[in-house]
Design a protein around this motif. Structure first.
Motif, PDB file in Angstrom:
ATOM      1  N   ILE A  50      -1.128 -10.239 -12.355  1.00  2.00           N
ATOM      2  CA  ILE A  50       0.161  -9.345 -12.058  1.00  2.00           C
ATOM      3  C   ILE A  50       1.054  -9.604 -13.446  1.00  2.00           C
ATOM      4  N   PRO A  51       1.732  -8.384 -13.908  1.00  6.65           N
ATOM      5  CA  PRO A  51       2.191  -8.262 -15.046  1.00  6.65           C
ATOM      6  C   PRO A  51       3.365  -9.187 -15.235  1.00  6.65           C
ATOM      7  N   ASP A  52       4.092  -9.406 -16.521  1.00  4.46           N
ATOM      8  CA  ASP A  52       5.209 -10.079 -16.727  1.00  4.46           C
ATOM      9  C   ASP A  52       5.159 -11.632 -16.441  1.00  4.46           C
ATOM     10  N   GLN A  53       6.209 -12.182 -17.109  1.00  4.26           N
ATOM     11  CA  GLN A  53       6.128 -13.904 -16.782  1.00  4.26           C
ATOM     12  C   GLN A  53       6.263 -14.259 -15.358  1.00  4.26           C
ATOM     13  N   TYR A  54       7.273 -13.426 -14.458  1.00  6.96           N
ATOM     14  CA  TYR A  54       7.370 -13.900 -13.000  1.00  6.96           C
ATOM     15  C   TYR A  54       6.092 -13.351 -12.160  1.00  6.96           C
ATOM     16  N   GLY A  55       5.553 -12.462 -12.768  1.00  6.38           N
ATOM     17  CA  GLY A  55       4.252 -11.872 -12.072  1.00  6.38           C
ATOM     18  C   GLY A  55       3.327 -13.023 -12.248  1.00  6.38           C
ATOM     19  N   GLN A  56       3.118 -13.549 -13.524  1.00  2.00           N
ATOM     20  CA  GLN A  56       2.018 -14.704 -13.735  1.00  2.00           C
ATOM     21  C   GLN A  56       2.525 -15.852 -13.079  1.00  2.00           C
ATOM     22  N   GLN A  57       3.804 -16.043 -12.924  1.00  2.00           N
ATOM     23  CA  GLN A  57       4.243 -17.135 -12.172  1.00  2.00           C
ATOM     24  C   GLN A  57       3.863 -17.014 -10.673  1.00  2.00           C
ATOM     25  N   LEU A  58       4.110 -16.017 -10.045  1.00  4.64           N
ATOM     26  CA  LEU A  58       3.714 -15.498  -8.570  1.00  4.64           C
ATOM     27  C   LEU A  58       2.105 -15.933  -8.511  1.00  4.64           C
ATOM     28  N   ARG A  59       1.173 -15.415  -9.470  1.00  3.49           N
ATOM     29  CA  ARG A  59      -0.206 -15.326  -9.316  1.00  3.49           C
ATOM     30  C   ARG A  59      -0.664 -16.860  -9.305  1.00  3.49           C
ATOM     31  N   ASN A  60       0.052 -17.739 -10.161  1.00  2.00           N
ATOM     32  CA  ASN A  60      -0.263 -19.108 -10.171  1.00  2.00           C
ATOM     33  C   ASN A  60      -0.111 -19.814  -9.009  1.00  2.00           C
ATOM     34  N   LEU A  61       1.248 -19.452  -8.549  1.00  4.20           N
ATOM     35  CA  LEU A  61       1.361 -20.039  -6.868  1.00  4.20           C
ATOM     36  C   LEU A  61       0.453 -19.586  -6.035  1.00  4.20           C
TER      37      LEU A  61
END
Length: 188
Positions: A50-61
């Protein structure tokens, strides 16, 4: 102690509801014997980038929720997600400055069967988080980051629950339509 009218009335209303859910095949998603099954099925899902910083945070969750025993070697499904966010100003003062704001996060996602390439589940998860707009710069940044953290947590919980419900659904029942073309077998 004597039962009250209210207690008896409550029992009379809730008893059929409880019996009705037991008879319809209701089973809890994460409770009892289904919990291991749900975890195993979530392990079959590859979570796309998932692109972008918040996308990566969502992917990690999502990774934390889907992979209890590490990443799968072979996946049956792929979860594709995008993320958009918008901030709306609320509670405007006379000088047009906002004292309250709302963060709106949208995450449309698709669950794709890797073998066929067919989209088997397509949905939208969204979150609305309100927060105070603060005058101090650092405190304001921390408040906005906290709003994003809460929104992404809500979205990840929603996506996990919906995908788990889809993967844990009972197999489709095939019914013979009388022409002999059907299998005639049904799986409960």
């Amino acid at each position: 102690m004597r039962p009250t009218r209210r207690g008896l009335l409550t029992l009379a209303v809730l008893a059929p509801v409880a019996l009705g859910t037991a008879a319809c095949g209701f089973q809890p998603l994460y409770g009892g014997r289904g919990a291991a099954n749900v975890s195993a099925k979530l392990q079959e899902v590859d979570i796309g980038i998932i692109p972008d910083q918040y996308g990566q945070q969502l992917r990690n969750l999502l990774i934390d929720r889907f992979y209890k025993d590490g990443r799968p070697a072979h996946s049956q499904y792929r979860l594709l997600t995008t993320l958009t966010a918008a901030e709306q100003k609320l509670a405007l003062q006379k000088d047009a400055t906002a004292v309250r704001a709302q963060l709106v996060v949208y995450a449309p996602y698709q669950l794709v069967d890797i073998a066929t390439g067919k989209v088997v589940l397509s949905a939208l998860s969204r979150s609305f988080i309100s927060y105070n707009v603060l005058e101090q710069q650092y405190a304001g940044l921390v408040t906005v980051e906290n709003a994003y953290d809460r929104a992404l947590l809500e979205v990840s919980n929603d996506i996990t629950a919906r995908v788990a419900m889809y993967l844990n659904r009972p197999p489709e029942i095939k019914v013979d339509d009388g022409t002999g073309a059907g299998t005639g077998s049904a799986t409960p």
